[in-house]
Design an enzyme around this catalytic site. Structure first.
Site, mmCIF file in Angstrom:
data_model
loop_
_atom_site.group_PDB
_atom_site.id
_atom_site.type_symbol
_atom_site.label_atom_id
_atom_site.label_comp_id
_atom_site.label_asym_id
_atom_site.label_seq_id
_atom_site.Cartn_x
_atom_site.Cartn_y
_atom_site.Cartn_z
ATOM 1 N N VAL A 605 0.905 -1.151 -0.440
ATOM 2 C CA VAL A 605 0.069 -0.362 0.014
ATOM 3 C C VAL A 605 0.795 1.282 0.374
ATOM 4 O O VAL A 605 0.205 2.272 -0.007
ATOM 5 C CB VAL A 605 -0.664 -0.026 0.983
ATOM 6 C CG1 VAL A 605 -1.859 -1.050 1.340
ATOM 7 C CG2 VAL A 605 -0.471 -0.274 2.859
ATOM 8 N N GLY A 606 2.358 1.142 -0.229
ATOM 9 C CA GLY A 606 2.998 2.146 0.022
ATOM 10 C C GLY A 606 3.923 1.613 0.966
ATOM 11 O O GLY A 606 4.992 1.084 0.726
ATOM 12 N N GLY A 608 8.308 4.261 0.868
ATOM 13 C CA GLY A 608 8.463 5.523 1.660
ATOM 14 C C GLY A 608 10.481 5.465 2.055
ATOM 15 O O GLY A 608 10.977 4.278 1.759
ATOM 16 N N PHE A 610 11.342 4.729 4.677
ATOM 17 C CA PHE A 610 11.864 3.869 5.776
ATOM 18 C C PHE A 610 12.082 2.288 4.603
ATOM 19 O O PHE A 610 11.980 1.175 6.011
ATOM 20 C CB PHE A 610 11.468 3.851 6.580
ATOM 21 C CG PHE A 610 11.717 4.953 7.613
ATOM 22 C CD1 PHE A 610 13.416 5.247 7.709
ATOM 23 C CD2 PHE A 610 11.146 6.451 7.435
ATOM 24 C CE1 PHE A 610 13.746 7.046 8.991
ATOM 25 C CE2 PHE A 610 11.481 8.169 7.417
ATOM 26 C CZ PHE A 610 13.246 7.908 8.195
ATOM 27 N N GLY A 611 10.806 2.426 4.051
ATOM 28 C CA GLY A 611 10.804 0.881 3.621
ATOM 29 C C GLY A 611 9.115 0.600 3.087
ATOM 30 O O GLY A 611 8.503 1.570 2.777
ATOM 31 N N VAL A 613 5.572 -0.679 2.424
ATOM 32 C CA VAL A 613 3.855 -0.942 3.574
ATOM 33 C C VAL A 613 3.376 -1.837 3.055
ATOM 34 O O VAL A 613 2.947 -1.385 1.594
ATOM 35 C CB VAL A 613 3.191 0.640 4.039
ATOM 36 C CG1 VAL A 613 2.421 -0.010 5.281
ATOM 37 C CG2 VAL A 613 4.621 1.928 4.680
ATOM 38 N N LYS A 627 4.843 -2.454 8.010
ATOM 39 C CA LYS A 627 6.167 -1.882 7.157
ATOM 40 C C LYS A 627 7.456 -2.489 7.477
ATOM 41 O O LYS A 627 7.679 -2.830 8.506
ATOM 42 C CB LYS A 627 6.205 0.221 8.332
ATOM 43 C CG LYS A 627 7.107 1.090 7.494
ATOM 44 C CD LYS A 627 7.552 2.114 7.772
ATOM 45 C CE LYS A 627 6.226 2.858 7.215
ATOM 46 N NZ LYS A 627 6.911 3.632 6.883
ATOM 47 N N ASP A 725 11.660 14.223 9.224
ATOM 48 C CA ASP A 725 10.683 14.291 8.007
ATOM 49 C C ASP A 725 9.204 14.363 7.623
ATOM 50 O O ASP A 725 8.993 13.438 7.152
ATOM 51 C CB ASP A 725 11.477 12.348 7.392
ATOM 52 C CG ASP A 725 11.344 11.809 5.609
ATOM 53 O OD1 ASP A 725 11.470 13.096 5.524
ATOM 54 O OD2 ASP A 725 11.526 10.841 6.074
#
Ligand SMILES: *[C@@H]1O[C@H](CO)[C@@H](O)[C@H](O)[C@H]1NC(C)=O
Ligand SMILES: *[C@@H]1O[C@H](CO)[C@@H](O)[C@H](O)[C@H]1NC(C)=O
Ligand SMILES: *[C@@H]1O[C@H](CO)[C@@H](O)[C@H](O)[C@H]1NC(C)=O
Ligand SMILES: *[C@@H]1O[C@H](CO)[C@@H](O)[C@H](O)[C@H]1NC(C)=O
Ligand SMILES: *[C@@H]1O[C@H](CO)[C@@H](O)[C@H](O)[C@H]1NC(C)=O
Ligand SMILES: *[C@@H]1O[C@H](CO)[C@@H](O)[C@H](O)[C@H]1NC(C)=O
Length: 932
Positions: A605-606, A608, A610-611, A613, A627, A725
């Site tokens: 679903v996403g 970014g 950091f990782g 999701v 995540k 962030d």
């Protein structure tokens, strides 16, 4: 089989009866938890050591600048599935204040702060979340005693160990806190404020004969009385104040006040426990000398509550004189978590408002507890010297006594009583036959005498164990009337007569042996005195197996079994799965659980910095966002656990809730609540934005929500947390399009990795504070910078960083010339034009004033130097002002005078979005003077 379970869930409790103290005031009890001596303190309160308590451990602590003896000790309890109760004697039908305080002081040398629940009787009173080792956490409740005792129980430690420093009971003798709801609701104290105080010290006993704590308005704590209006002055008098009854605020509180010299008093504060319904009173006394033609008239203004603003306060008139108390208030008012209020003078008043004190309490629904509570307490009082009988509190809530199991009804019933081998003597208590929900009764291995009572009051009984006692008399035929009876054990007693035919006929497992005079029905007189119900051998085994399977099945539905209890106690699981310190923390999921929940990482679903999701759903139906962190440079297991423990302590409605983590197979995984409406970024720039763009008022609400989340990170937590962030893809939207900030705390997690360099600049291009980039000094103003960029995006609908929008070599929104030119035009000459930068999809549906407010604030936020940027709290205020402008416009619009003065600002500079993508260098942009 059930016996094994009951052994597993042995709960230990404690009970302490404290008498009415013969002290200072009738009905004062001051328990120094963990203390060893009784003493009287400086202010005359008599403290009693809780040394009669048999459970828990005591320890000494030492906290800088805390010299009071009662705070040198505390009592702590194991972090297990039990509850630990203090029981205090009270007078029925009397109102009391009960206060529990907690000073952590690192008593356990653990770097995980404790979090646990306290209950008053069966009512969940509060969750104690320690966030500062040196700060005293206080919980106060006002209640009407309906019984002769009251219990305060600690339980459900999710982190650390439950502990308590003091427990104080203060009796009121009048009706000041009487409400029409008091038999169903407690009043949980949210705010009790002394305005115009001389110092930060609270006013309490002996100034307040009931020892209420009136907090000073000078006290510095996060979000406590901020946004104070300019012109607020404190005033005081030495004149006596007529407070008419002794339970209104003490004179010392009423002798000080604040006055709004500019016509207004404004405050904003966080109300713990709210939103909800509450009891709110203000206290006024005229303590200034008014000359004959001066008047002081004012109104209360609460945002969104115009009805409440109608009443005009005129203290001298209302109180019928100077130095007299006037106490208007609301017995039942709905209040938000963040309360902003204002007292404003009326147009015909010559003086600004005055305020002496205020009290806000939240209604807390009283839980009546188990329906069997009073019956079992009469049984228990009969055995009052036995340890098992002194556990205290409700038999079922919040967790049951060690020897009891309850069903899951809202008002639970006792389903199992397990008192095997407890050395019980005398008759079987007849009250035992009054438990309508009883399924299992275990009284075996005691010294009970007398007859077996009639159990037809317990029609659900399935299992009865009375073996190995001294019971006499006949087996009552009423036993045969129990429709669900499956097991009956009465062997090795002194029973006589015959086994009722009805029982023999029933398909039950039974044992009647070892009763010399008990005979099988119809065989009276024969020598056969050993009777085993049904048959022998295989048949018995077979039936017993079926019966127990049935029971297992049924039992599972009816009351919580041990495994279910364990599932509600994440802390316990960690203890077994991790090493030593810092293990009681956020929930630790296994990789298997995560794989199950995400169907092996099926739906992404996403993604970014950091990782990635993934969507997931836990067994209990809860939707989660999983995540999977990309970097494999995370610290060792222990540091990772510490870090996520810190995360798990951060709770705010505008922060995405952190649920747990998993670290297995080289994977580091964080689990969050799932946010249905995705990121703000998708809503601003996603594929569907053309059909349904987010309107301006919604954007303002989102900005307000996000800013409140950030404010909490900056000010509400123990140590200031800098997000590092912030960006539109880190602002998530829930079902109701309310915004929450995500990914807080992760920068630290990632940055302090293998290299141990904590100052690596992290953040996202376009949102990154240039000052931080240059100096590497991180402050909360770096987040303000990023938030300014987000505000600019909300206004313009332009991405913070883009390859096209801002022209060649110009990728950053703050370098976008139309924005700079328009804003400076506004600052220099009154009528700038910002139309050119406003998101065209807003379609003129906004008030130009509110737009300007946000634009100006956004520009302040992206000032090159941190010290020139506003704090996030100031930004919130501006957003709220913009919102009230919009809401005002909305209601005018609804009132049919369409489009008044909207967008009517004179166009002196008409910048066209399409044609003028000139770009300033970042230096140029920064160098341009900002007039103010
Ligand atoms: C508390 O009340 C109980 C029951 O009335 C009584 O037996 C006990 O003595 C009281 N405790 C004290 C210390 O007065
Ligand atoms: C403190 O006082 C209570 C009763 O007021 C008494 O029961 C207890 O023994 C005293 N404790 C000590 C340590 O003196
Ligand atoms: C303790 O008190 C001293 C003097 O009153 C003060 O200087 C110091 O800042 C205080 N420390 C804390 C941690 O409050
Ligand atoms: C214990 O507390 C957690 C949250 O802190 C809550 O989710 C859980 O329901 C509580 N358990 C019980 C038995 O009250
Ligand atoms: C009140 O009286 C003072 C002089 O006593 C005068 O200067 C002032 O204008 C008066 N104010 C009003 C509101 O009448
Ligand atoms: C059982 O009770 C008797 C009499 O009350 C007592 O003497 C004995 O110590 C008790 N035994 C246990 C194991 O509690």
């Amino acid at each position: 089989m059930e016996d094994g379970l009951s052994l597993l869930c042995l709960f230990f409790f404690l009970l302490l009866f404290m008498g009415a103290s013969t002290a200072q005031m009738p009905g004062f009890v001051s328990l120094d938890c963990g203390g060893t001596v009784n003493f009287t303190d400086d202010i005359g309160l008599e403290w009693t050591a809780d040394d009669q308590v048999i459970y828990g451990q005591t320890t000494n602590i030492s906290v800088a600048n805390e010299t009071r003896k009662q705070y040198q000790t505390l009592r702590y309890f194991p972090a297990d599935n039990r509850k630990y109760c203090y029981t205090l004697n009270v007078t029925s039908r009397t109102r009391y204040l009960i206060r529990a305080t907690f000073l952590y002081g690192y008593f356990d040398d653990n770097n995980v702060y404790p979090k646990f629940d306290i209950c008053l009787g069966a009512t969940h009173w509060a969750t104690i979340v320690i966030s500062d080792a040196d700060m005293i956490e206080v919980q106060e409740l006002i209640f009407l005693a309906l019984d002769s005792t009251v219990s305060v129980c600690l339980s459900n430690a999710t982190t650390g160990q439950p502990f308590i420093s003091t427990l104080e009971l203060r009796q009121f003798n009048g009706s000041v806190y009487l409400t029409q709801f008091e038999s169903q609701f407690y009043l949980s104290v949210s705010a009790r404020i002394n305005f115009g105080a001389d110092s930060e010290a609270p006013v309490r006993y002996p100034d307040d004969p009931f020892d209420r704590i009136w907090e000073s308005d000078l006290l510095k704590k996060a979000n406590y009385l901020v946004d104070v209006a300019a012109g607020t002055e404190k005033v005081s008098t030495r004149m006596p104040i007529d407070v008419s009854s002794s339970e209104t605020p003490p004179q010392k509180v009423m002798q000080t006040a604040v006055v709004g010299r500019n016509g207004s008093l404004t405050y904003r504060l966080n109300l713990d426990g709210f939103p909800g319904f509450g009891w709110a009173f203000t206290y006024f006394a005229e303590i200034e000398d008014l000359i004959p033609n001066q008047t002081r008239k004012f109104r209360l203004v609460l945002p969104g509550e115009p009805e409440l603003s109608k009443a005009v306060v005129n203290i001298q008139e209302n109180a019928q004189g100077k130095y007299r108390l006037y106490e208007p208030g609301f017995y039942n008012i709905s209040l938000p978590f963040v309360l902003s209020f204002r007292f404003g003078k009326t147009s015909d008043s010559s003086l600004g408002p005055l305020l002496n004190a205020m009290e806000i309490n939240k209604y807390l629904k009283r839980n009546d507890g188990s329906v069997d509570g009073s019956i079992i307490s009469s049984i228990v009082s009969f055995y009052s010297s036995a340890e098992w009988a002194r556990e205290g509190g409700d038999p079922c809530l919040p967790v049951p006594w060690s020897w009891v199991q309850c069903n899951s009804d809202p008002q639970p019933r006792i389903a199992k009583i397990a008192l095997s081998g407890k050395n019980l003597t005398g008759n079987i208590p007849s009250d035992l036959t009054k438990f309508g929900g009883l399924v299992e009764l275990w009284l075996d291995g005691n010294s009970l005498t007398g007859p077996i009572p009639d159990f037809t009051g317990c029609m659900d009984l399935e299992i009865i164990h009375l073996e190995n006692n001294q019971l006499t008399g006949e087996l009552p035929s009423s036993l045969a009337q129990l429709p669900n009876l499956k097991e009956l054990y009465v062997q090795n007693n002194k029973l006589s007569g015959t086994v009722p035919f009805g029982l023999l006929k029933k398909n039950i497992v039974s044992n009647y042996t070892g009763n010399i005079d008990l005979h099988k029905g119809g065989n009276r007189g024969s020598n056969n005195n050993i009777i085993i119900g049904l048959s022998t051998g295989a048949a018995v085994l077979f039936i017993a197996t079926i019966a127990s399977c049935l029971l297992m099945h049924k039992g599972k539905k009816k009351y919580l079994k041990q495994d279910q209890l364990e599932r509600t106690m994440p802390a316990q699981r960690l203890v077994s799965s991790l090493g030593d310190a810092a293990k009681e923390a956020a929930q630790c999921f296994t990789l298997l659980e995560i794989e199950d929940a995400t169907k092996k990482f099926e739906r992404k679903v996403g993604s970014g910095g950091f990782g990635v999701v993934y969507y997931g759903k836990l067994k209990d139906g809860k939707e989660i966002a999983v995540k999977v962190l990309t970097s494999n440079s995370y610290q060792g297991k222990r540091e990772f656990t510490n870090e996520v423990t810190l995360l798990s302590r951060i709770h705010h409605r505008n922060l995405v809730q952190f649920l747990g983590y998993c670290q297995e197979d080289g994977k580091s995984i964080l689990v969050y609540e799932f946010m249905h409406n995705g990121t703000l970024k998708e809503h601003l720039y996603g594929p569907q934005t053309h059909e349904r763009s987010v309107n301006w008022i919604k954007r303002l609400e989102i900005a307000e929500d996000a800013a409140k989340g950030i404010e909490y990170l900056h000010m509400g937590c123990v140590s200031c947390i800098i997000h590092r962030d912030l960006k539109t893809s880190n602002i998530l939207l829930d079902n109701n399009m309310r915004a929450k900030v995500s990914d807080f705390g992760l920068s630290k997690l990632a940055a302090d990795g293998a290299s141990h360099v904590s100052s690596i600049v992290r953040g996202t291009v376009g949102y990154l504070d240039p000052e931080y980039y240059i100096s590497q000094q991180l402050t909360d103003k770096s987040d303000v910078y990023s938030f300014g960029v987000i505000l600019l995006e909300l206004i313009s609908g332009q991405e913070a960083i883009s390859n096209e929008s801002f022209g060649v070599n110009c990728r950053n929104i703050i370098q976008w010339e139309p924005l700079m030119v328009a804003t400076q035009a506004k600052l220099h000459i009154e009528n700038g034009d910002i139309q050119g930068i406003i998101d065209p999809s807003l379609c003129d549906e906004y008030d130009i004033q509110s737009m300007w407010k946000i634009a100006e604030k956004a520009l302040m936020c992206v000032q090159p130097h941190g010290n020139m940027r506003p704090s996030i709290s100031e930004v919130i205020k501006e957003i709220q002002d913009a919102l009230s402008i919009e809401r005002g416009a909305e209601s005018v619009k609804e009132g049919n005078s369409d489009e008044i003065s909207r967008n009517s600002v004179h166009s002196s500079l008409n910048m066209d979005l399409g044609s003028s993508k000139h770009c300033l260098s970042i230096d140029e942009a920064i160098a341009r003077p900002m007039a103010r």
